[in-house]
Design an enzyme around this catalytic site. Structure first.
Site, PDB file in Angstrom:
ATOM      1  N   LYS A 105       0.951  -1.188   0.112  1.00 32.97           N
ATOM      2  CA  LYS A 105       0.099   0.079   0.014  1.00 32.97           C
ATOM      3  C   LYS A 105       0.806   1.176   0.102  1.00 32.97           C
ATOM      4  O   LYS A 105       0.323   2.379   0.444  1.00 32.97           O
ATOM      5  CB  LYS A 105      -1.061   0.163   1.193  1.00 32.97           C
ATOM      6  CG  LYS A 105      -1.923  -0.946   1.449  1.00 32.97           C
ATOM      7  CD  LYS A 105      -2.185  -1.992   0.333  1.00 32.97           C
ATOM      8  CE  LYS A 105      -3.451  -1.227  -0.638  1.00 32.97           C
ATOM      9  NZ  LYS A 105      -3.570  -2.051  -1.893  1.00 32.97           N
ATOM     10  N   HIS A 143       7.208  -7.486  -1.727  1.00 34.53           N
ATOM     11  CA  HIS A 143       7.071  -6.900  -0.460  1.00 34.53           C
ATOM     12  C   HIS A 143       7.789  -7.500   0.668  1.00 34.53           C
ATOM     13  O   HIS A 143       7.537  -6.960   1.849  1.00 34.53           O
ATOM     14  CB  HIS A 143       5.512  -6.877  -0.120  1.00 34.53           C
ATOM     15  CG  HIS A 143       4.579  -6.230  -1.030  1.00 34.53           C
ATOM     16  ND1 HIS A 143       4.669  -4.741  -1.508  1.00 34.53           N
ATOM     17  CD2 HIS A 143       3.528  -6.675  -1.675  1.00 34.53           C
ATOM     18  CE1 HIS A 143       3.580  -4.716  -2.238  1.00 34.53           C
ATOM     19  NE2 HIS A 143       2.896  -5.768  -2.357  1.00 34.53           N
ATOM     20  N   SER A 200      -5.048   2.837   3.720  1.00 35.90           N
ATOM     21  CA  SER A 200      -5.110   2.210   2.511  1.00 35.90           C
ATOM     22  C   SER A 200      -5.537   0.724   2.671  1.00 35.90           C
ATOM     23  O   SER A 200      -6.222   0.172   2.177  1.00 35.90           O
ATOM     24  CB  SER A 200      -3.997   2.550   1.617  1.00 35.90           C
ATOM     25  OG  SER A 200      -4.075   1.767   0.642  1.00 35.90           O
TER      26      SER A 200
END
Ligand code: PPS
Length: 284
Positions: free
Chosen positions: A43, A98, A128
């Site tokens: 995000k 990530h 988010s």
């Protein structure tokens, strides 16, 4: 039905599309080469960066971004499908991850891999993430922003603690093959930030090519691009209400945090972020 996570050495991962054996294999044997990796805590603006890098590679021509899903253009290394796409691919690869730094193979530190690490105000990431993960089946539904807030501060969200993620990756910030991009700067000066990315990637663009990149990577254009807006995501992963390109703003968290949440966040932030130089984070 929402479920719990897949755990790898104490770190939570989404429970659909991930496999802890693959995560283990990445650290053990996924040798990095002359690749380009878009890295982030979820995000933070990952998808935006992918779109920009794809457009840079094609000098602004939108054909690729409009015909191939974003997860095929830059596969997510640690996902089952991403790993399979990348592991036997020859030549320089474009990939997304990530993962925290300690879960990469050691070749990352001696290879010619270029890393673009995108980061964002963690308060905006939190909001988010709350709206995103709540519309998926890949983790337990928090039910309220307050609950998600608690989980986020404890690192009980996909990919664990934001504070540890950024501290780990920022240890590479002086390396020449590492580029740090802040979502907030990308919003404020999109052209200037894309120029920096081009320089890092060794790409030279004509002014009209840059204009095309700005056009096709804009929030509105990406929201309308089915190959990038997650509208074609597997139906078992996300529910119909998922709006991937939700607000796309900086500071939007202020509309969701109460004063109490804001103070609680600041307290943890100050403890966990001690020691970073002043000026590194534009929101401070
Ligand atoms: S993910 O799931 O980790 O890949 O999500 P990620 O792409 O990192 O972050 C999603 C947020 O980035 C915003 N976004 C953009 N903002 C501005 N301009 C463009 N073009 C753009 N593309 C994506 C997206 O809207 C998410 O932020 P929020 O705050 O939820 O709107």
């Amino acid at each position: 039905m929402s479920s719990d996570y897949i755990w790898f050495e104490g770190m939570p991962f989404p429970c659909i599309g991930f496999d802890k054996e693959i995560i283990g294999k990445i650290r053990q044997s996924f040798v990095m080469r002359e690749d380009t990796v878009i890295l982030s805590y979820p995000k933070s603006g990952t998808t935006w960066l992918i779109e920009i890098v794809c457009l840079i590679q094609k000098k602004g021509d939108p054909m690729w971004i409009q015909s191939v899903p974003i997860w095929d253009r830059s596969p997510l290394l640690e996902s089952e499908s991403g790993y399979l796409k990348l592991v036997n691919k020859e030549g320089p690869r474009l990939m997304t991850s990530h993962l925290p730094i300690h879960l990469f193979h050691k070749s990352l530190f001696s290879s010619k891999t270029k890393i673009i690490y995108v980061f964002r105000n963690p308060r905006d990431i939190l909001v988010s993430g709350y709206f995103f993960w709540s519309k998926t089946n890949v983790m337990k539904n928090p039910g309220s922003l307050e609950t998600y807030f608690e989980w986020f501060l404890k690192g009980n969200v996909p990919y664990g603690s934001w504070f540890e993620h950024i501290r780990g990756w920022l240890s590479m910030r002086e390396e020449k093959n590492f580029l740090l991009i802040c979502y907030d700067d990308l919003k404020k000066d999109t052209r200037g930030t894309i120029e920096k990315i081009c320089e890092f990637l060794g790409k030279k663009l004509e002014p009209d090519e840059m204009d095309l990149i700005l056009k096709y990577s804009s929030f509105q254009a990406m929201k309308e691009n089915k190959m990038s807006n997650f509208s074609i995501i597997r139906k078992d992963i996300a529910t119909n209400g998922l709006q991937f390109l939700r607000e796309g703003t900086t500071g939007g968290w202020k509309n969701y945090f109460t004063v109490a949440l804001s103070e609680a966040f600041d307290k943890v932030y100050q403890e966990k972020m001690a020691g970073f130089p002043l000026g590194l984070f534009p929101w401070e």
